[in-house]
Design an enzyme around this catalytic site. Structure first.
Site, mmCIF file in Angstrom:
data_model
loop_
_atom_site.group_PDB
_atom_site.id
_atom_site.type_symbol
_atom_site.label_atom_id
_atom_site.label_comp_id
_atom_site.label_asym_id
_atom_site.label_seq_id
_atom_site.Cartn_x
_atom_site.Cartn_y
_atom_site.Cartn_z
ATOM 1 N N CYS A 47 98.250 45.495 76.268
ATOM 2 C CA CYS A 47 97.957 43.848 76.469
ATOM 3 C C CYS A 47 97.510 43.632 77.703
ATOM 4 C CB CYS A 47 99.346 43.146 76.052
ATOM 5 S SG CYS A 47 99.404 41.359 76.554
ATOM 6 N N CYS B 17 95.041 41.918 75.138
ATOM 7 C CA CYS B 17 95.071 40.468 75.129
ATOM 8 C C CYS B 17 94.490 39.908 76.597
ATOM 9 C CB CYS B 17 96.439 39.945 75.117
ATOM 10 S SG CYS B 17 97.696 41.024 74.225
ATOM 11 N N LYS C 103 90.806 40.551 77.316
ATOM 12 C CA LYS C 103 90.018 39.875 76.419
ATOM 13 C C LYS C 103 89.758 38.673 76.486
ATOM 14 C CE LYS C 103 92.099 38.738 72.947
ATOM 15 N NZ LYS C 103 92.634 39.130 72.024
ATOM 16 N N TYR D 63 90.446 41.424 63.895
ATOM 17 C CA TYR D 63 90.391 40.274 64.754
ATOM 18 C C TYR D 63 89.601 40.771 66.092
ATOM 19 C CZ TYR D 63 94.268 41.691 67.598
ATOM 20 O OH TYR D 63 95.403 42.153 68.560
ATOM 21 N N GLU E 25 86.398 39.077 67.996
ATOM 22 C CA GLU E 25 86.593 38.650 69.143
ATOM 23 C C GLU E 25 85.332 39.179 70.045
ATOM 24 O OE1 GLU E 25 91.152 37.628 69.726
ATOM 25 O OE2 GLU E 25 90.439 39.663 70.264
ATOM 26 N N HIS F 259 95.822 10.464 69.950
ATOM 27 C CA HIS F 259 94.236 9.972 69.726
ATOM 28 C C HIS F 259 93.806 10.034 71.068
ATOM 29 C CE1 HIS F 259 90.978 8.608 67.675
ATOM 30 N NE2 HIS F 259 90.883 7.722 68.471
ATOM 31 N N GLU G 7 95.318 15.699 66.166
ATOM 32 C CA GLU G 7 95.765 14.717 65.495
ATOM 33 C C GLU G 7 95.499 14.809 63.737
ATOM 34 O OE1 GLU G 7 94.307 10.569 65.822
ATOM 35 O OE2 GLU G 7 92.546 11.668 66.971
HETATM 36 C C1 LIG Z 1 91.483 44.581 72.267
HETATM 37 C C2 LIG Z 1 92.885 44.162 72.117
HETATM 38 C C3 LIG Z 1 92.923 42.872 72.021
HETATM 39 C C4 LIG Z 1 94.494 42.206 71.752
HETATM 40 N N1 LIG Z 1 94.894 40.992 71.687
HETATM 41 C C5 LIG Z 1 95.993 40.611 71.276
HETATM 42 C C6 LIG Z 1 96.340 39.193 71.576
HETATM 43 O O1 LIG Z 1 95.359 38.463 72.079
HETATM 44 N N2 LIG Z 1 97.449 38.869 71.244
HETATM 45 C C7 LIG Z 1 98.557 39.902 70.995
HETATM 46 O O2 LIG Z 1 99.491 39.214 70.707
HETATM 47 N N3 LIG Z 1 98.292 41.053 70.823
HETATM 48 C C8 LIG Z 1 97.075 41.402 71.175
HETATM 49 N N4 LIG Z 1 96.735 42.779 71.144
HETATM 50 C C9 LIG Z 1 97.768 43.645 70.468
HETATM 51 C C10 LIG Z 1 98.643 44.010 71.792
HETATM 52 O O3 LIG Z 1 98.208 44.451 72.927
HETATM 53 C C11 LIG Z 1 99.909 45.190 71.274
HETATM 54 O O4 LIG Z 1 100.485 44.803 69.833
HETATM 55 C C12 LIG Z 1 100.706 45.287 72.161
HETATM 56 O O5 LIG Z 1 100.403 45.933 73.494
HETATM 57 C C13 LIG Z 1 101.821 46.263 71.661
HETATM 58 O O6 LIG Z 1 103.062 46.586 72.503
HETATM 59 P P1 LIG Z 1 103.673 48.076 72.676
HETATM 60 O O7 LIG Z 1 104.612 47.800 73.752
HETATM 61 O O8 LIG Z 1 103.902 48.525 71.274
HETATM 62 O O9 LIG Z 1 102.694 49.156 72.978
HETATM 63 P P2 LIG Z 1 101.508 49.017 74.519
HETATM 64 O O10 LIG Z 1 101.403 47.681 74.873
HETATM 65 O O11 LIG Z 1 100.493 49.574 73.904
HETATM 66 O O12 LIG Z 1 102.253 50.027 75.455
HETATM 67 C C14 LIG Z 1 102.482 51.536 75.069
HETATM 68 C C15 LIG Z 1 102.340 51.968 76.277
HETATM 69 O O13 LIG Z 1 102.974 53.531 76.155
HETATM 70 C C16 LIG Z 1 101.947 54.370 76.935
HETATM 71 N N5 LIG Z 1 102.282 55.749 76.336
HETATM 72 C C17 LIG Z 1 101.795 56.198 75.148
HETATM 73 N N6 LIG Z 1 102.259 57.502 75.011
HETATM 74 C C18 LIG Z 1 102.948 57.591 76.085
HETATM 75 C C19 LIG Z 1 103.863 58.901 76.366
HETATM 76 N N7 LIG Z 1 103.849 59.955 75.827
HETATM 77 N N8 LIG Z 1 104.346 58.719 77.736
HETATM 78 C C20 LIG Z 1 104.410 57.676 78.325
HETATM 79 N N9 LIG Z 1 103.481 56.693 78.245
HETATM 80 C C21 LIG Z 1 102.933 56.687 76.964
HETATM 81 C C22 LIG Z 1 100.639 53.891 76.751
HETATM 82 O O14 LIG Z 1 99.782 54.279 77.986
HETATM 83 C C23 LIG Z 1 100.959 52.182 76.911
HETATM 84 O O15 LIG Z 1 100.645 51.874 78.024
HETATM 85 C C24 LIG Z 1 95.431 43.349 71.469
HETATM 86 C C25 LIG Z 1 95.163 44.671 71.390
HETATM 87 C C26 LIG Z 1 94.071 44.941 71.623
HETATM 88 C C27 LIG Z 1 93.570 46.605 71.810
#
Ligand SMILES: Cc1cc2nc3c(=O)[nH]c(=O)nc-3n(C[C@H](O)[C@H](O)[C@H](O)COP(=O)(O)OP(=O)(O)OC[C@H]3O[C@@H](n4cnc5c(N)ncnc54)[C@H](O)[C@@H]3O)c2cc1C
Length: 452
Positions: free
Chosen positions: A43, A48, A51, A177, A181, A436, A441
């Site tokens: 994110c 997010c 973006k 989406y 975007e 308004h 609205e």
């Molecule tokens: C282009 C794009 C736009 C988005 N826009 C939105 C939006 O507008 N609104 C919204 O709500 N969501 C949005 N999302 C989705 C949102 O980013 C994810 O749903 C959210 O980040 C998921 O959180 P998470 O904690 O599951 O994983 P992540 O935030 O992906 O975190 C996982 C982390 O684990 C790390 N990792 C992976 N494997 C290992 C390992 N073995 N050891 C150590 N670290 C590791 C990764 O490097 C990463 O930093 C978007 C996603 C993308 C790709």
């Protein structure tokens, strides 16, 4: 009881991982985290946040143009991609620091590097092995690029946030989406943009009126839309451009091919083969309502368990996890009526059931819909239209779904999502006095069902 180095080891410091680590530590647990690549996760680094910054940047082209209708002199604005990139990177670096600070202040031990499960109670980060009572897998998801000849030439959203140069033409492949975007971002920044999607209409999980409205609006902007379109190969030309062939017989030359064709749970190379972890066929990790996997002391949440891939969902799951396992107050996640936005242009905001979903579930529904030119465009010269729609349960008068295409739709729908959460009825909407002149609205002034 065995003496472990930590009570909880969190793999991945993204939206879910940071919150789970921080809250568990606040509830008294000894917590460690590891992050492979992105402090703060997808994110903050490649999702997010950058973006939305790019969406803001891209919208200025329309704003400059439309300002003339309001008396502003015609200007010839120039755009500098490097400035945007540098400013975005500075902001992300600031956020990275804030996330690290959140962990430090909560007393969480942090390891930089990739974590792998060694066995049920051990995790390795490089050569360092630590023992832990519980493991939380919060590794998120990763973009999937379908294998076609030359697909190695394509970029994904991960790279799109760091392009050295803005292309003159871009092909966005995908219909979700993120694809829509990015089509809006590139177009707004002056890139001639084509979107290719294999299905008949993009944004599959959104309400049909949202999908049709966005299609019309993107067509008005001259974003090329190719539906029922399948890219079969990408060839790099000596000019540095790419030639893309489609199964339908056409071909295209472009400067950039961006695949936004979905994301898969990030379970590769994290050591799941060392424990007996059950996955679904799409590789998402199976968990119970307390985020426990098939292995008793290993938990998972966020994108890696499938379902709604949204930051606030991962965060709320983390709140439930920490409360249940480290505060001893059981909290389960409520996935009903999670509102969401798509920052295509104009924006989408949506909460609750689509018209088709409500019908499939068996509701008898009334539909209220309004498509209109917003007040701003009476002078701006734009022929952009907004669309707002209500799906109402005819029997109980309860609101089942709200759908909007229009500027700041996410901001509007967030307020409405609260009303949905407490079971608002159409009668209560009708009894609400509007503000308004606003776009919002319109939601409280729709009186005639269009399907009666
Ligand atoms: C282009 C794009 C736009 C988005 N826009 C939105 C939006 O507008 N609104 C919204 O709500 N969501 C949005 N999302 C989705 C949102 O980013 C994810 O749903 C959210 O980040 C998921 O959180 P998470 O904690 O599951 O994983 P992540 O935030 O992906 O975190 C996982 C982390 O684990 C790390 N990792 C992976 N494997 C290992 C390992 N073995 N050891 C150590 N670290 C590791 C990764 O490097 C990463 O930093 C978007 C996603 C993308 C790709």
């Amino acid at each position: 009881m065995a003496d472990y180095d930590f009570d909880l080891f969190v793999m991945g410091v993204g939206s879910g991982g940071v919150r789970a680590a921080r809250m568990s530590a606040q509830y008294g647990a000894r917590v460690a985290t590891a992050e492979d690549k992105y402090m703060g996760g997808t994110c903050v680094n490649v999702g997010c946040v950058p973006k939305k910054l790019f969406v803001y940047a891209s919208h200025y082209s329309e704003d400059y143009h439309q300002a003339q209708g309001f008396g502003w002199d015609q200007v010839a604005p120039g755009f500098n991609w490097t400035t945007l990139l540098e400013n975005k990177n500075t902001e992300i670096a600031r956020l990275n620091g804030i996330y690290k600070g959140l962990l430090d202040n909560a007393g969480v031990a942090h390891f930089d590097g990739r974590a792998r499960i060694v066995d049920q109670h051990h995790v390795a980060i490089g050569d360092t092995v630590v023992s832990t009572e519980k493991i939380l897998i919060a590794t998120g998801s990763w973009p999937v690029v379908p294998e076609v000849p030359g697909s190695e030439h394509a970029v994904t959203s991960n790279e799109a946030f760091f392009l050295e140069e803005l292309p003159q033409h871009c092909l966005v492949v995908g219909g979700g989406y993120i694809a829509v975007e990015f089509a809006g971002i590139f177009h707004g920044l002056g890139v001639r943009t084509t979107l290719s999607y294999r299905g008949p209409l993009f944004l599959r999980n959104f309400d049909i009126d949202i999908r049709k409205t966005v299609r019309k609006e993107l067509e008005k902007k001259n974003i090329g839309l190719q539906f029922e379109s399948n890219a079969t190969s990408i060839e790099k030309l000596s000019s540095g451009r790419f030639r893309v062939e489609f199964a339908e017989g056409n071909q295209m030359e472009t400067d950039l091919v961006l695949y936004a064709t979905g994301r898969e749970p990030a379970v590769k190379d994290i050591g799941i083969e060392n424990v007996d972890l059950e996955l679904r066929s799409d590789s998402s990790i199976i968990v119970d309502e307390n985020f426990r996997t098939s292995v008793d002391n290993i938990f998972a949440l966020g994108d890696v368990i499938g379902g709604m891939q949204l930051t606030p969902v991962a965060i709320e799951e983390a709140m439930c996890f920490a409360s249940t396992h480290f505060l001893n107050i059981k909290k389960t996640m409520d996935y009903d009526n999670v509102a969401t936005a798509d920052f295509c242009q104009p924006n989408i905001g949506t909460v609750g059931l689509t018209e088709d979903e409500a019908t499939e579930v068996g509701y008898e529904i009334d539909i209220y819909r309004s498509t209109f030119r917003p007040m701003k465009h009476t002078l701006s010269g734009s022929d952009e239209k907004f669309m707002m729609k209500l799906v109402v349960d005819r029997r109980t008068d309860k609101m089942l779904g709200f759908h909007m295409v229009g500027s700041e739709a996410g901001e509007v729908i967030q307020g409405i999502a609260i009303a949905m959460k407490v079971g608002v009825t159409k009668e209560q909407f009708d009894a609400t006095v509007g503000i308004h002149p606003t776009t919002a609205e319109e939601f409280v002034t729709m009186r005639e069902a269009i399907n009666r």
